[in-house]
Design a protein around this motif. Structure first.
Motif, PDB file in Angstrom:
ATOM      1  N   ALA A 290       1.945   2.526  -6.703  1.00 33.21           N
ATOM      2  CA  ALA A 290       0.869   1.695  -6.173  1.00 33.21           C
ATOM      3  C   ALA A 290       0.880   1.823  -4.659  1.00 33.21           C
ATOM      4  CB  ALA A 290       1.031   0.231  -6.582  1.00 33.21           C
ATOM      5  N   ALA A 291      -0.303   1.736  -4.054  1.00 32.07           N
ATOM      6  CA  ALA A 291      -0.377   1.909  -2.608  1.00 32.07           C
ATOM      7  C   ALA A 291      -1.662   1.285  -2.082  1.00 32.07           C
ATOM      8  CB  ALA A 291      -0.320   3.396  -2.234  1.00 32.07           C
ATOM      9  N   GLY A 292      -1.714   1.126  -0.791  1.00 27.77           N
ATOM     10  CA  GLY A 292      -2.908   0.642  -0.114  1.00 27.77           C
ATOM     11  C   GLY A 292      -2.801   0.977   1.356  1.00 27.77           C
ATOM     12  N   GLN A 293      -3.915   0.832   2.041  1.00 26.84           N
ATOM     13  CA  GLN A 293      -3.968   1.203   3.453  1.00 26.84           C
ATOM     14  C   GLN A 293      -4.667   0.113   4.246  1.00 26.84           C
ATOM     15  OE1 GLN A 293      -6.653   4.473   5.369  1.00 26.84           O
ATOM     16  NE2 GLN A 293      -4.752   5.503   4.792  1.00 26.84           N
ATOM     17  N   LEU A 294      -4.185  -0.106   5.470  1.00 24.60           N
ATOM     18  CA  LEU A 294      -4.818  -1.027   6.404  1.00 24.60           C
ATOM     19  C   LEU A 294      -5.203  -0.245   7.652  1.00 24.60           C
ATOM     20  CD1 LEU A 294      -5.357  -4.184   6.662  1.00 24.60           C
ATOM     21  CD2 LEU A 294      -3.483  -4.117   8.333  1.00 24.60           C
ATOM     22  N   ARG A 295      -6.458  -0.414   8.076  1.00 22.73           N
ATOM     23  CA  ARG A 295      -6.954   0.228   9.288  1.00 22.73           C
ATOM     24  C   ARG A 295      -7.249  -0.860  10.312  1.00 22.73           C
ATOM     25  NH1 ARG A 295     -11.259   4.321   6.207  1.00 22.73           N
ATOM     26  NH2 ARG A 295      -9.660   5.456   5.012  1.00 22.73           N
ATOM     27  N   VAL A 296      -6.473  -0.873  11.385  1.00 22.11           N
ATOM     28  CA  VAL A 296      -6.559  -1.927  12.398  1.00 22.11           C
ATOM     29  C   VAL A 296      -7.344  -1.415  13.592  1.00 22.11           C
ATOM     30  CG1 VAL A 296      -5.256  -3.412  13.957  1.00 22.11           C
ATOM     31  CG2 VAL A 296      -4.387  -2.939  11.651  1.00 22.11           C
ATOM     32  N   ASP A 297      -8.364  -2.201  13.992  1.00 20.75           N
ATOM     33  CA  ASP A 297      -9.211  -1.839  15.121  1.00 20.75           C
ATOM     34  C   ASP A 297      -9.432  -3.088  15.971  1.00 20.75           C
ATOM     35  OD1 ASP A 297     -10.543   0.176  16.507  1.00 20.75           O
ATOM     36  OD2 ASP A 297     -12.465  -0.242  15.577  1.00 20.75           O
ATOM     37  N   GLY A 298      -8.445  -3.425  16.803  1.00 18.11           N
ATOM     38  CA  GLY A 298      -8.526  -4.664  17.561  1.00 18.11           C
ATOM     39  C   GLY A 298      -8.261  -5.851  16.663  1.00 18.11           C
ATOM     40  N   ALA A 299      -9.145  -6.856  16.739  1.00 19.30           N
ATOM     41  CA  ALA A 299      -8.976  -8.071  15.947  1.00 19.30           C
ATOM     42  C   ALA A 299      -9.509  -7.937  14.528  1.00 19.30           C
ATOM     43  CB  ALA A 299      -9.664  -9.243  16.649  1.00 19.30           C
ATOM     44  N   THR A 300     -10.091  -6.790  14.192  1.00 15.65           N
ATOM     45  CA  THR A 300     -10.640  -6.541  12.859  1.00 15.65           C
ATOM     46  C   THR A 300      -9.797  -5.487  12.153  1.00 15.65           C
ATOM     47  OG1 THR A 300     -12.863  -6.977  13.711  1.00 15.65           O
ATOM     48  CG2 THR A 300     -12.709  -5.909  11.559  1.00 15.65           C
ATOM     49  N   ALA A 301      -9.497  -5.740  10.897  1.00 18.09           N
ATOM     50  CA  ALA A 301      -8.775  -4.766  10.085  1.00 18.09           C
ATOM     51  C   ALA A 301      -9.529  -4.571   8.778  1.00 18.09           C
ATOM     52  CB  ALA A 301      -7.351  -5.231   9.806  1.00 18.09           C
ATOM     53  N   ASP A 309      -1.206   3.242 -10.414  1.00 13.99           N
ATOM     54  CA  ASP A 309      -1.215   4.140 -11.568  1.00 13.99           C
ATOM     55  C   ASP A 309      -1.534   3.347 -12.833  1.00 13.99           C
ATOM     56  OD1 ASP A 309      -0.854   6.783 -10.895  1.00 13.99           O
ATOM     57  OD2 ASP A 309       1.336   6.686 -10.898  1.00 13.99           O
ATOM     58  N   PRO A 310      -2.363   3.902 -13.734  1.00 14.71           N
ATOM     59  CA  PRO A 310      -2.708   3.166 -14.955  1.00 14.71           C
ATOM     60  C   PRO A 310      -1.504   2.675 -15.739  1.00 14.71           C
ATOM     61  CG  PRO A 310      -4.144   5.069 -14.707  1.00 14.71           C
ATOM     62  CD  PRO A 310      -3.107   5.175 -13.626  1.00 14.71           C
ATOM     63  N   GLY A 311      -0.449   3.475 -15.820  1.00 12.36           N
ATOM     64  CA  GLY A 311       0.717   3.084 -16.598  1.00 12.36           C
ATOM     65  C   GLY A 311       1.567   2.006 -15.957  1.00 12.36           C
ATOM     66  N   SER A 312       1.260   1.674 -14.700  1.00 16.03           N
ATOM     67  CA  SER A 312       2.060   0.668 -13.991  1.00 16.03           C
ATOM     68  C   SER A 312       1.263  -0.590 -13.685  1.00 16.03           C
ATOM     69  CB  SER A 312       2.604   1.268 -12.688  1.00 16.03           C
ATOM     70  OG  SER A 312       3.451   2.364 -12.939  1.00 16.03           O
ATOM     71  N   ARG A 313       0.095  -0.728 -14.278  1.00 16.96           N
ATOM     72  CA  ARG A 313      -0.731  -1.897 -14.008  1.00 16.96           C
ATOM     73  C   ARG A 313      -0.209  -3.123 -14.769  1.00 16.96           C
ATOM     74  NH1 ARG A 313      -6.489   1.396 -14.320  1.00 16.96           N
ATOM     75  NH2 ARG A 313      -6.205   2.486 -12.308  1.00 16.96           N
ATOM     76  N   GLY A 314      -0.636  -4.293 -14.304  1.00 18.83           N
ATOM     77  CA  GLY A 314      -0.233  -5.533 -14.932  1.00 18.83           C
ATOM     78  C   GLY A 314       1.135  -6.026 -14.510  1.00 18.83           C
ATOM     79  N   ARG A 315       1.726  -5.439 -13.475  1.00 17.28           N
ATOM     80  CA  ARG A 315       3.064  -5.825 -13.020  1.00 17.28           C
ATOM     81  C   ARG A 315       3.051  -6.435 -11.620  1.00 17.28           C
ATOM     82  NH1 ARG A 315       5.781  -0.071 -14.985  1.00 17.28           N
ATOM     83  NH2 ARG A 315       5.034  -0.226 -17.142  1.00 17.28           N
ATOM     84  N   GLY A 316       1.867  -6.732 -11.121  1.00 17.89           N
ATOM     85  CA  GLY A 316       1.773  -7.380  -9.816  1.00 17.89           C
ATOM     86  C   GLY A 316       1.892  -6.464  -8.626  1.00 17.89           C
ATOM     87  N   HIS A 317       1.837  -5.137  -8.852  1.00 16.48           N
ATOM     88  CA  HIS A 317       1.992  -4.205  -7.735  1.00 16.48           C
ATOM     89  C   HIS A 317       0.822  -4.315  -6.757  1.00 16.48           C
ATOM     90  CE1 HIS A 317       5.403  -2.809  -9.783  1.00 16.48           C
ATOM     91  NE2 HIS A 317       4.897  -1.775 -10.440  1.00 16.48           N
TER      92      HIS A 317
END
Length: 369
Positions: A290-301, A309-317
């Motif tokens: 599981a992953a995600g991205q944050l793009r920070v541009d000053g006070a706005t992100a 991954d489908p096989g890892s869903r439902g586990r709070g990732h």
């Protein structure tokens, strides 16, 4: 245009990126004169003409004066402006957390400066600015600009029309056809980023375009619990997860699929050149699932690419990833976190349960060239 008392500062793109890493803008004038040159919105053309004649690649920082820690004094320019005009001078570094938007400065077009508390305006400003600031080439078209990156021709995000002003479907169709033909795009694509664009999107759908409504969602940058399981990683560690996800969702096959996926993954490095990108991941038995991205541009992100991954869903990732991203945003001094979610898909409901609210709509349209 904002009705609030905003301030602005013109900056080189590379200097803004450096400031995002440092936490503040510290131009040479801070050491030599003791202050940062600022402008009222109706003055910014004066330093632009004096210091950057003919330039259309600069970034205009939109500053909320209430977020400045050091005094601002209205004084003659340095050297004194021959017209006797006075300019605001910030006697201290400019914190990036006081910058509510960073918009391309492309005269003679008038930049749109969103209010600090205008979440829809700030979201639209972010999504209109990023494609322009990271583009290899930018050209004026009716309603906005065309952005081009010949290194990743299969990426619609990097090769499309970015339209912030109203324009009709026939004009979009003609412009996209001309630009795509000249640039050799394998597609025609546009982002419709003005309010009330639904009728134009519907007209394009009748003309055979693929049309996707995107909900602009936003929430405060206050963190959620549970982010400890997600770790900040080098973006390359997420590539294999992206690879699996893209291959499962694209219609191409064989060598063509390999080329498209390689370009979609490779394009991501372009974002970190113009704003601060943070990738986080959750592992199972050492493998990123599981992953995600944050793009920070000053006070706005902006939150991007949250997937599991489908096989890892439902586990709070997903919750762990989002919580870590919001924590990074809060730590960076952001007050607003935005995202785009497909209007007809389940993730927007998932985000709504986690504090995001719909603040506006944009449209993504495209078709094969």
């Amino acid at each position: 245009m904002s009705g609030r008392s905003l301030l602005t500062h013109l900056i080189e793109p590379r200097d803004w990126r450096a400031a995002l890493a440092d936490g503040a803008v510290r131009p040479p004038s801070l050491a030599s004169a003791g202050f940062v040159h600022l402008s009222a919105p109706d003055q910014v053309h004066l330093p632009a003409q004096a210091l950057y004649p003919g330039r259309r690649d600069l970034v205009l920082l939109v500053i909320d004066p209430a977020r400045l820690r050091d005094p601002v004094r209205v004084e003659p320019g340095v050297p004194a402006d021959p017209g006797g005009r006075l300019f605001p001078h910030l006697y201290g570094p400019l914190p990036v957390s006081a910058v509510v938007a960073a918009v391309p400065y492309r005269p003679p077009a008038a930049p749109v400066l969103p209010d600090p508390d205008d979440a829809p305006g700030r979201a639209l400003a972010f999504y209109a600015a990023l494609p322009v600031r990271r583009a290899v080439g930018v050209g004026d078209v009716p309603g906005g600009v065309a952005v081009l990156d010949p290194d990743v021709p299969h990426s619609r995000d990097n090769n499309r029309l970015v339209l912030a002003d109203p324009v009709d479907a026939a004009t979009i169709e003609a412009t996209a056809g001309e630009v795509a033909g000249n640039a050799g795009w394998p597609h025609q694509a546009a982002a419709l980023l003005w309010p009330e664009a639904a009728d134009v999107a519907a007209d394009l759908a009748r003309r055979g375009w693929e049309v996707e409504e995107l909900q602009l969602m936003a929430r405060r940058a206050a963190p959620l619990p549970g982010g400890e399981r997600a770790e900040v990683v080098d973006q390359r560690e997420v590539h294999e997860l992206w690879n699996r996800s893209w291959r499962a969702g694209l219609p191409e096959t064989g060598p063509q699929l390999d080329r498209v996926v390689a370009q979609l993954i490779g394009r991501e490095r372009l974002n970190d050149r113009v704003l601060a990108v943070h990738d986080v991941a959750v592992r199972e038995e050492g493998r990123v699932v599981a992953a995600g991205q944050l793009r920070v541009d000053g006070a706005t992100a902006a939150v991007e690419s949250v997937l599991t991954d489908p096989g890892s869903r439902g586990r709070g990732h997903g919750d762990a990833v989002l919580a870590r991203l919001l924590g990074i945003a809060a730590g960076a001094g952001c007050d607003l976190v935005v995202l785009e979610a497909a209007a007809d898909d389940w993730p927007r409901h998932w985000y709504a349960r986690r504090g995001f609210r719909t603040v506006g709509t944009s449209w993504s349209v495209g078709r094969p060239a």
